[in-house]
Design a protein around this motif. Structure first.
Motif, PDB file in Angstrom:
ATOM      1  N   PRO A  99       0.805  -1.035  -0.023  1.00 18.55           N
ATOM      2  CA  PRO A  99       0.023   0.012  -0.127  1.00 18.55           C
ATOM      3  C   PRO A  99       0.921   1.213   0.031  1.00 18.55           C
ATOM      4  O   PRO A  99       1.714   1.301   0.767  1.00 18.55           O
ATOM      5  CB  PRO A  99      -0.885  -0.116   1.358  1.00 18.55           C
ATOM      6  CG  PRO A  99      -0.785  -1.481   1.639  1.00 18.55           C
ATOM      7  CD  PRO A  99       0.629  -2.024   1.164  1.00 18.55           C
ATOM      8  N   ILE A 100       0.535   2.256  -0.550  1.00 18.75           N
ATOM      9  CA  ILE A 100       1.144   3.302  -0.777  1.00 18.75           C
ATOM     10  C   ILE A 100       1.230   4.267   0.546  1.00 18.75           C
ATOM     11  O   ILE A 100       1.989   5.219   0.740  1.00 18.75           O
ATOM     12  CB  ILE A 100       0.614   4.340  -1.995  1.00 18.75           C
ATOM     13  CG1 ILE A 100       1.643   5.442  -2.343  1.00 18.75           C
ATOM     14  CG2 ILE A 100      -0.664   5.092  -1.565  1.00 18.75           C
ATOM     15  CD1 ILE A 100       1.114   6.212  -3.694  1.00 18.75           C
ATOM     16  N   LYS A 101       0.092   4.087   1.169  1.00 17.95           N
ATOM     17  CA  LYS A 101       0.111   4.996   2.620  1.00 17.95           C
ATOM     18  C   LYS A 101       1.268   4.618   3.356  1.00 17.95           C
ATOM     19  O   LYS A 101       1.521   3.762   3.804  1.00 17.95           O
ATOM     20  CB  LYS A 101      -1.236   4.507   3.220  1.00 17.95           C
ATOM     21  CG  LYS A 101      -1.597   5.328   4.567  1.00 17.95           C
ATOM     22  CD  LYS A 101      -2.873   4.943   5.094  1.00 17.95           C
ATOM     23  CE  LYS A 101      -3.250   5.984   6.370  1.00 17.95           C
ATOM     24  NZ  LYS A 101      -4.383   5.493   7.043  1.00 17.95           N
ATOM     25  N   GLY A 102       1.907   5.756   3.934  1.00 18.13           N
ATOM     26  CA  GLY A 102       2.996   5.752   4.607  1.00 18.13           C
ATOM     27  C   GLY A 102       4.244   5.510   3.952  1.00 18.13           C
ATOM     28  O   GLY A 102       5.307   5.818   4.604  1.00 18.13           O
ATOM     29  N   ARG A 103       4.219   5.145   2.544  1.00 17.79           N
ATOM     30  CA  ARG A 103       5.646   5.227   1.812  1.00 17.79           C
ATOM     31  C   ARG A 103       5.919   6.675   1.091  1.00 17.79           C
ATOM     32  O   ARG A 103       6.904   6.987   0.884  1.00 17.79           O
ATOM     33  CB  ARG A 103       5.287   3.969   0.769  1.00 17.79           C
ATOM     34  CG  ARG A 103       4.899   2.656   1.083  1.00 17.79           C
ATOM     35  CD  ARG A 103       5.113   1.544   0.168  1.00 17.79           C
ATOM     36  NE  ARG A 103       6.339   1.692  -0.432  1.00 17.79           N
ATOM     37  CZ  ARG A 103       6.502   0.812  -1.259  1.00 17.79           C
ATOM     38  NH1 ARG A 103       5.489   0.020  -2.060  1.00 17.79           N
ATOM     39  NH2 ARG A 103       7.788   0.653  -1.965  1.00 17.79           N
ATOM     40  N   ALA A 104       4.820   7.473   1.048  1.00 14.22           N
ATOM     41  CA  ALA A 104       5.030   8.647   0.609  1.00 14.22           C
ATOM     42  C   ALA A 104       4.108   9.792   1.081  1.00 14.22           C
ATOM     43  O   ALA A 104       3.194   9.268   1.387  1.00 14.22           O
ATOM     44  CB  ALA A 104       5.109   8.589  -0.998  1.00 14.22           C
ATOM     45  N   GLN A 105       4.523  11.015   1.231  1.00 14.76           N
ATOM     46  CA  GLN A 105       3.552  12.094   1.686  1.00 14.76           C
ATOM     47  C   GLN A 105       3.579  13.266   0.599  1.00 14.76           C
ATOM     48  O   GLN A 105       4.532  13.598   0.033  1.00 14.76           O
ATOM     49  CB  GLN A 105       3.928  12.467   3.053  1.00 14.76           C
ATOM     50  CG  GLN A 105       3.787  11.469   4.099  1.00 14.76           C
ATOM     51  CD  GLN A 105       4.344  12.077   5.654  1.00 14.76           C
ATOM     52  OE1 GLN A 105       4.841  13.081   5.339  1.00 14.76           O
ATOM     53  NE2 GLN A 105       4.258  11.024   6.450  1.00 14.76           N
ATOM     54  N   VAL A 106       2.315  13.728   0.442  1.00 13.96           N
ATOM     55  CA  VAL A 106       2.334  14.948  -0.286  1.00 13.96           C
ATOM     56  C   VAL A 106       1.362  16.058   0.319  1.00 13.96           C
ATOM     57  O   VAL A 106       0.533  15.863   1.153  1.00 13.96           O
ATOM     58  CB  VAL A 106       1.316  14.563  -1.666  1.00 13.96           C
ATOM     59  CG1 VAL A 106       1.001  15.898  -2.295  1.00 13.96           C
ATOM     60  CG2 VAL A 106       2.171  13.631  -2.616  1.00 13.96           C
TER      61      VAL A 106
END
Length: 583
Positions: A92-99
């Motif tokens: 899952p992308i959650k937690g791997r990158a922030q915008v």
């Protein structure tokens, strides 16, 4: 045919560069085994490339799909939209990158996707051929995919190396004072606070909507991609690109105002291609920060307005069919109106007349009924001032002078060169509220400065006899009122009069040269003028005269003071006259 080592040869091996197909020249071009022997290369490899002239209000046509929609509407076919479905097999992308968007007025939407385990190499030949056909240079599989999707859907994309983004963070913000950024082309740019940047947790990594930064560029060792697909404020992107002289395919699209619905569609399309062509695994989900969300555009169009603009009546079913072919949804509301929902990609349609224009386009303007003009021509109103201006210009042009046209706005600095300080303080020129530049800030009260500047520009390239004149209005200030607009003719003369062979042979232009033109003008107009010695800030004492008609002063004539002429880089003597002929 050429003879090589005793053998006649009718051909040669070529690289793609030698064939004009690309810049690749490291090896020969190898055709597929099924290539027909003896057939022209153009018929085997060639493809039709259309060069379209588009209007700035149609950014949707800066894409293959946009053009396909137009063709479908004209031919009655259906557009086949590119597939955007893919299997998200990554974490899952959650937690791997922030915008984070700090300036939503310049970035109303930012979509990010993560693709891991990619292998970067050359893109497939079919993709390279299509990029080359569109005038783009293939670089590598990831960059080629972002460019391909931009050409396909019209949405610019950018790929970051996620491992090079500090704290895996994206912050969309205005640049800070004294910040710099090295772009992908190697140029180091000094940023100003009105420019939008894409930054990580510490420094800018891209110039929003224009070009990426060298620090976060992908390379052959990149394995994890953060894909950017965003919506930016068009005017800001244009100002940034122009200020830094960095116009790109991306900025050209953004500055025309792309749809805010495009970023998510384009991101999914690019992710699908990266998974299929680069062996990557798409992270589950995408990041979609959308502070500038807007509602669908709906337009109400009455039957009366439609018929009035088209000049013909159309059945309801025909109107709905025409609009549906362009992607509009249309609902008929009895007794007399349509409610039209505008498709997301048509950012140029917002009012009823825009909808009528779309219907007319598909029908064909040549099929709309035409009628001759009816009614009587309005009577011609006498305009003595305009007629006098034309007559004055014709007389001076026939006398051998050249007419010029200059801006009616000028600067206070230019006026101060030709007018006395006390005159400027007592009769201060009118300042415009929103000047285009410092050189065009005030309404001119005299034509002198404009003509002397123009004369200087001309004699810089020629040293023979030059006589210029201008007929225009000057704007004399009045207290608590709009300025008085006075019709004026002014002229400047320099150089030596030509002899019979066309060579400079007479005396340098002076007082009597300017007066001779005035005498000719007054004689042709049937006016008797009187001259009396006077003084003026811009003229040489003893060589200046006031011009009067029936006892009323209407202007002056004389030789320009060397002090004034030198401020315009004029070295030779200059004569001039300025007449307010509306009086």
């Amino acid at each position: 045919p050429a003879v090589i080592r005793g053998v006649e040869s009718a051909g040669m091996v070529c690289s793609e560069k030698e064939l004009g197909l690309s810049d690749y020249h490291e090896g020969i071009m190898v055709l597929a085994e099924d290539a027909p022997v003896g057939a022209p290369v153009a018929s085997y490899l060639g493809d039709a490339v259309f060069d379209l002239a588009l209007t700035p209000n149609r950014p949707d046509l800066l894409s293959i799909v946009g053009v396909a929609r137009e063709v479908a509407a004209l031919t009655g076919n259906t557009v086949r939209e590119p597939s955007i479905e893919y299997a998200a097999t990554g974490k899952p992308i959650k937690g791997r990158a922030q915008v984070q968007i700090d300036d939503p007025d310049l970035c109303p939407r930012y979509v990010a996707a993560v693709i891991e385990g990619v292998t970067i190499g050359e893109s497939p030949p079919w993709m390279q051929e299509r990029l080359i056909g569109a005038g783009m240079r293939p670089i590598n599989s990831i960059v080629d995919i972002t460019n391909y999707v931009m050409l396909e859907l019209g949405q610019p994309l950018h790929a970051f190396d996620l491992s090079r983004l500090r704290r895996a963070q994206i912050i969309v913000r205005r640049a800070r004072p004294d910040e710099t950024l090295v772009l992908l082309d190697g140029s180091e740019q000094e940023l100003s606070p009105d420019m939008l940047v894409i930054a990580d947790a510490e420094v800018p990594v891209a110039l929003a909507g224009v070009m990426g930064g060298l620090d976060s560029e992908i390379n052959l060792n990149t394995t994890t991609i953060l894909l950017e697909s965003a919506s930016f404020h068009g005017p800001n992107i244009r100002r940034t690109a122009v200020a830094l002289k960095a116009r790109t395919d991306a900025s050209t699209r953004f500055d025309k105002g792309l749809s805010r619905h495009l970023p998510s569609i384009a991101a999914q399309r690019a992710v699908k291609l990266m998974v299929e062509l680069c062996g990557g695994r798409a992270a589950e989900g995408i990041i979609d920060v959308y502070p500038g969300k807007t509602k669908d555009v709906r337009v109400t169009l009455t039957q009366k307005r439609l018929h009035t603009l088209l000049g013909m009546e159309l059945p309801v079913a025909r109107v709905r069919q025409l609009l549906s072919s362009l992607g509009f949804s249309c609902r008929w509301v009895p007794p007399d109106r349509y409610v039209v929902r505008v498709p997301y990609w048509r950012t140029d349609v917002s009012i009823a007349d825009d909808v009528v224009e779309e219907i007319a386009r598909v029908i064909g303007y040549d099929r709309l009924p035409t009628r001759r003009l009816r009614g009587e021509l309005p009577p011609a109103w006498p305009q003595p001032r305009r007629d006098l201006r034309t007559r004055v210009a014709d007389i001076l042009a026939a006398a051998g002078m050249q007419e010029v046209v200059t801006y009616s706005l000028t600067s206070l600095e230019a006026l101060s060169k030709v007018l006395a300080p006390e005159e400027l303080s007592v009769h201060a020129p009118l300042r415009v509220a929103n000047p285009m530049s410092q050189e065009q800030e005030y309404a001119r009260t005299s034509l002198r400065a404009s003509l002397l500047r123009t004369l200087a520009d001309n004699v810089r390239h020629r040293d023979d006899f030059t006589a210029l004149f201008e007929t225009a209005r000057v704007y004399l200030p009045r207290p608590d009122d709009l300025p008085e607009e006075v019709e004026t003719v002014a002229a400047v003369i320099t150089g030596r009069s030509p002899d019979r062979w066309g060579r400079p042979g007479g005396e340098p232009a002076g007082f009597y040269q300017a007066k001779s033109y005035l005498d000719l003008l007054f004689g042709r107009l049937g006016v008797s003028a009187e001259y009396a010695e006077t003084e003026d800030h811009a003229l040489l004492p003893g060589r200046a005269a006031a011009v009067s008609v029936d006892g009323r002063r209407i202007g002056l004539v004389g030789q320009v003071h060397p002090r004034v002429a030198s401020q315009f880089d004029l070295e030779a003597p200059v004569a001039m006259f300025e007449i307010y002929y509306s009086s």
